[in-house]
Design a protein around this motif. Structure first.
Motif, mmCIF file in Angstrom:
data_model
loop_
_atom_site.group_PDB
_atom_site.id
_atom_site.type_symbol
_atom_site.label_atom_id
_atom_site.label_comp_id
_atom_site.label_asym_id
_atom_site.label_seq_id
_atom_site.Cartn_x
_atom_site.Cartn_y
_atom_site.Cartn_z
ATOM 1 N N LEU A 29 -19.154 12.683 57.949
ATOM 2 C CA LEU A 29 -19.065 11.016 57.741
ATOM 3 C C LEU A 29 -19.757 10.399 57.629
ATOM 4 N N ILE A 30 -20.929 10.437 57.504
ATOM 5 C CA ILE A 30 -22.423 9.674 56.701
ATOM 6 C C ILE A 30 -22.247 10.512 55.087
ATOM 7 N N LYS A 31 -21.890 11.710 54.999
ATOM 8 C CA LYS A 31 -21.577 11.900 52.787
ATOM 9 C C LYS A 31 -20.463 10.792 52.558
ATOM 10 N N GLU A 32 -19.060 11.267 53.060
ATOM 11 C CA GLU A 32 -18.213 11.071 53.038
ATOM 12 C C GLU A 32 -17.844 9.337 52.914
ATOM 13 N N TYR A 33 -18.068 8.497 54.225
ATOM 14 C CA TYR A 33 -17.935 6.849 54.849
ATOM 15 C C TYR A 33 -19.134 6.302 54.466
ATOM 16 N N ILE A 34 -20.523 6.376 55.705
ATOM 17 C CA ILE A 34 -21.597 6.058 55.852
ATOM 18 C C ILE A 34 -22.076 5.615 54.712
ATOM 19 N N GLU A 35 -22.741 6.499 53.893
ATOM 20 C CA GLU A 35 -23.011 6.395 52.852
ATOM 21 C C GLU A 35 -22.752 5.831 51.843
ATOM 22 N N PRO A 36 -21.160 5.976 51.866
ATOM 23 C CA PRO A 36 -20.657 5.074 50.242
ATOM 24 C C PRO A 36 -20.138 3.863 50.591
ATOM 25 N N SER A 37 -20.720 3.248 51.801
ATOM 26 C CA SER A 37 -19.827 1.868 52.744
ATOM 27 C C SER A 37 -18.879 1.981 52.426
ATOM 28 N N ARG A 38 -17.796 3.050 53.085
ATOM 29 C CA ARG A 38 -16.470 2.464 52.813
ATOM 30 C C ARG A 38 -15.936 2.813 54.396
ATOM 31 N N PRO A 39 -14.642 2.318 54.935
ATOM 32 C CA PRO A 39 -14.046 2.037 56.282
ATOM 33 C C PRO A 39 -13.132 3.641 56.795
ATOM 34 N N VAL A 40 -13.285 3.617 57.680
ATOM 35 C CA VAL A 40 -12.673 5.390 58.044
ATOM 36 C C VAL A 40 -11.988 4.695 59.349
ATOM 37 N N ILE A 41 -10.984 5.439 59.873
ATOM 38 C CA ILE A 41 -10.151 6.001 61.142
ATOM 39 C C ILE A 41 -10.135 7.060 60.986
ATOM 40 N N LEU A 42 -11.163 7.292 62.574
ATOM 41 C CA LEU A 42 -11.292 8.753 63.672
ATOM 42 C C LEU A 42 -10.257 8.437 64.331
ATOM 43 N N THR A 43 -8.724 9.606 63.722
ATOM 44 C CA THR A 43 -7.543 9.694 65.002
ATOM 45 C C THR A 43 -8.064 10.593 65.570
ATOM 46 N N ASP A 44 -8.545 11.562 66.151
ATOM 47 C CA ASP A 44 -9.236 12.382 67.272
ATOM 48 C C ASP A 44 -10.212 12.365 67.953
ATOM 49 N N THR A 45 -11.360 11.411 68.119
ATOM 50 C CA THR A 45 -12.898 11.761 68.270
ATOM 51 C C THR A 45 -12.683 11.165 69.615
ATOM 52 N N ALA A 46 -12.065 9.292 69.880
ATOM 53 C CA ALA A 46 -12.048 9.270 71.420
ATOM 54 C C ALA A 46 -11.032 9.584 72.764
ATOM 55 N N ASN A 47 -9.647 10.674 71.574
ATOM 56 C CA ASN A 47 -8.907 11.259 72.617
ATOM 57 C C ASN A 47 -9.714 12.028 73.897
ATOM 58 N N LYS A 48 -10.760 12.345 73.654
ATOM 59 C CA LYS A 48 -11.728 13.368 75.180
ATOM 60 C C LYS A 48 -11.692 12.050 75.752
ATOM 61 N N TRP A 49 -11.917 10.258 75.406
ATOM 62 C CA TRP A 49 -13.103 10.135 76.236
ATOM 63 C C TRP A 49 -11.551 9.644 77.861
ATOM 64 N N PRO A 50 -12.789 9.468 79.355
ATOM 65 C CA PRO A 50 -11.805 9.531 80.259
ATOM 66 C C PRO A 50 -11.664 8.127 80.720
ATOM 67 N N GLY A 51 -11.898 7.136 79.228
ATOM 68 C CA GLY A 51 -11.604 6.095 79.959
ATOM 69 C C GLY A 51 -9.876 5.611 79.054
ATOM 70 N N MET A 52 -9.596 6.662 78.155
ATOM 71 C CA MET A 52 -8.304 6.394 77.320
ATOM 72 C C MET A 52 -7.416 6.873 78.470
ATOM 73 N N GLY A 53 -6.491 5.788 78.601
ATOM 74 C CA GLY A 53 -5.314 5.519 79.422
ATOM 75 C C GLY A 53 -5.804 5.052 80.325
ATOM 76 N N LYS A 54 -6.663 5.288 80.817
ATOM 77 C CA LYS A 54 -6.653 4.441 82.014
ATOM 78 C C LYS A 54 -7.140 3.135 82.031
ATOM 79 N N VAL A 55 -7.997 2.994 81.394
ATOM 80 C CA VAL A 55 -8.415 1.361 80.841
ATOM 81 C C VAL A 55 -7.258 0.476 80.266
ATOM 82 N N THR A 56 -5.790 -0.161 80.974
ATOM 83 C CA THR A 56 -5.213 -1.101 81.570
ATOM 84 C C THR A 56 -5.438 -1.649 80.976
ATOM 85 N N PRO A 57 -4.402 -3.142 81.196
ATOM 86 C CA PRO A 57 -4.383 -4.638 81.729
ATOM 87 C C PRO A 57 -4.173 -4.723 83.665
ATOM 88 N N GLU A 58 -3.690 -3.388 84.108
ATOM 89 C CA GLU A 58 -3.946 -3.890 85.515
ATOM 90 C C GLU A 58 -4.639 -2.949 86.399
#
Length: 301
Positions: A29-58
């Motif tokens: 992440l640091i070498k390919e995106y942070i140091e060159p100042s490039r944005p990136v989308i991480l598609t799997d990093t937050a999948n294991k968060w307890p709040g994923m699917g839990k924090v809803t409008p309701e």
């Protein structure tokens, strides 16, 4: 219909796409995106968060509906805001930005968003030697709730020149970003160089002719996806359905000096008996602390 045509023409010159990556190590992440100042989308990093699917409008309405917040001078309960978000439309959008400072309103939710994404070799924002008063002028953890038709109101770089993280918890959100090399076309406000005078959705090209030269990147993020982009990237957001995201700011060696200088300016603008002293203290302490963190990072591989 006219606004849709304006939006299409405004953003017709795009500057490519943003990578979507998975199984990306911090070193990569640091070498390919942070140091060159490039944005990136991480598609799997937050999948294991307890709040994923839990924090809803309701969830927010049930647990925090009694809390209150002012938006553009009007006070609402969180419950009322959630109801408005769910019926929001392009013609009658819900009040926005409806943002929730996690550390102030609901600190117990921080555990729902772990393991945290660390933007640098060490997590400078949460370093034990960096007191929260040195983040004055921004929130470190902030939940954004928006409805269809809402948009962040101005084109900007984030406060204190902090790096940006946005993780989608519910629904989706569209980001329109402009790379740092397009700064000459942004017409920053005289009193705030981090905010553009241009309405990026409906620009006035007679007043701001150079804005025609901009080449935005448009990207939509979905639940479980995290958009990271370094400071210097101008951006706005647009929302096309009820959505909840959590933002987190980051510090690294690259933006440390700019952050310290801007934090000192925040204190200086307070214009009270201690503001000048606090500004000088922030500059001095920030310089020393930055060196300490640099040394710590030199031992991290």
């Amino acid at each position: 219909m006219l606004q849709e045509k304006v939006q299409q023409s405004t953003f017709s010159k795009t500057a490519g796409s943003i990578d979507r990556r998975e199984n990306l190590s911090r070193k990569e992440l640091i070498k390919e995106y942070i140091e060159p100042s490039r944005p990136v989308i991480l598609t799997d990093t937050a999948n294991k968060w307890p709040g994923m699917g839990k924090v809803t409008p309701e969830f927010i309405k049930e647990n925090y509906g009694h809390l209150k917040k002012k938006i553009k001078g009007v006070e609402y309960s969180f419950a009322d805001l959630i109801d408005r978000v769910l019926v929001s439309s392009a013609e009658n959008p819900a009040p926005y930005p409806f943002s929730i400072n996690v550390e102030y309103y609901c600190p117990e939710l921080r555990k729902e968003f772990k393991p945290e994404i660390v933007y640098s070799k060490i997590d400078r924002i949460n370093h034990p030697l960096l007191p929260r008063f040195m983040m004055h002028g921004t929130e470190v953890y902030e939940i954004f709730v928006g409805g269809k038709g809402a948009a962040f109101p101005f084109l900007h770089i984030d406060e204190l020149y902090l790096h940006n993280q946005a993780t989608m918890l519910y629904g989706s959100k569209e980001f329109i970003l402009y790379s740092p090399d397009q700064a000459p076309y942004m017409y920053p406000q005289p009193h705030n160089p981090k905010v553009s005078q241009v309405d990026a959705v409906n620009p006035d090209y007679e007043r701001f002719p150079l804005f025609r030269e901009t080449r935005p990147m448009r990207v939509t993020i979905y639940p479980g996806e995290t958009l990271l982009f370094p400071t210097g990237w101008w951006h706005i957001t647009q929302i096309h359905e009820p959505s909840i995201s959590i933002g987190r700011c980051h510090l690294s060696h690259a933006n440390w000096d700019a952050y310290v200088r801007d934090e000192a300016k925040v204190w200086r603008r307070k214009e009270n008996a201690t503001s000048s002293f606090m500004a000088l203290a922030v500059l001095a302490y920030g310089k020393v602390l930055g060196k300490i963190m640099d040394i710590q990072e030199s031992f991290v591989r």
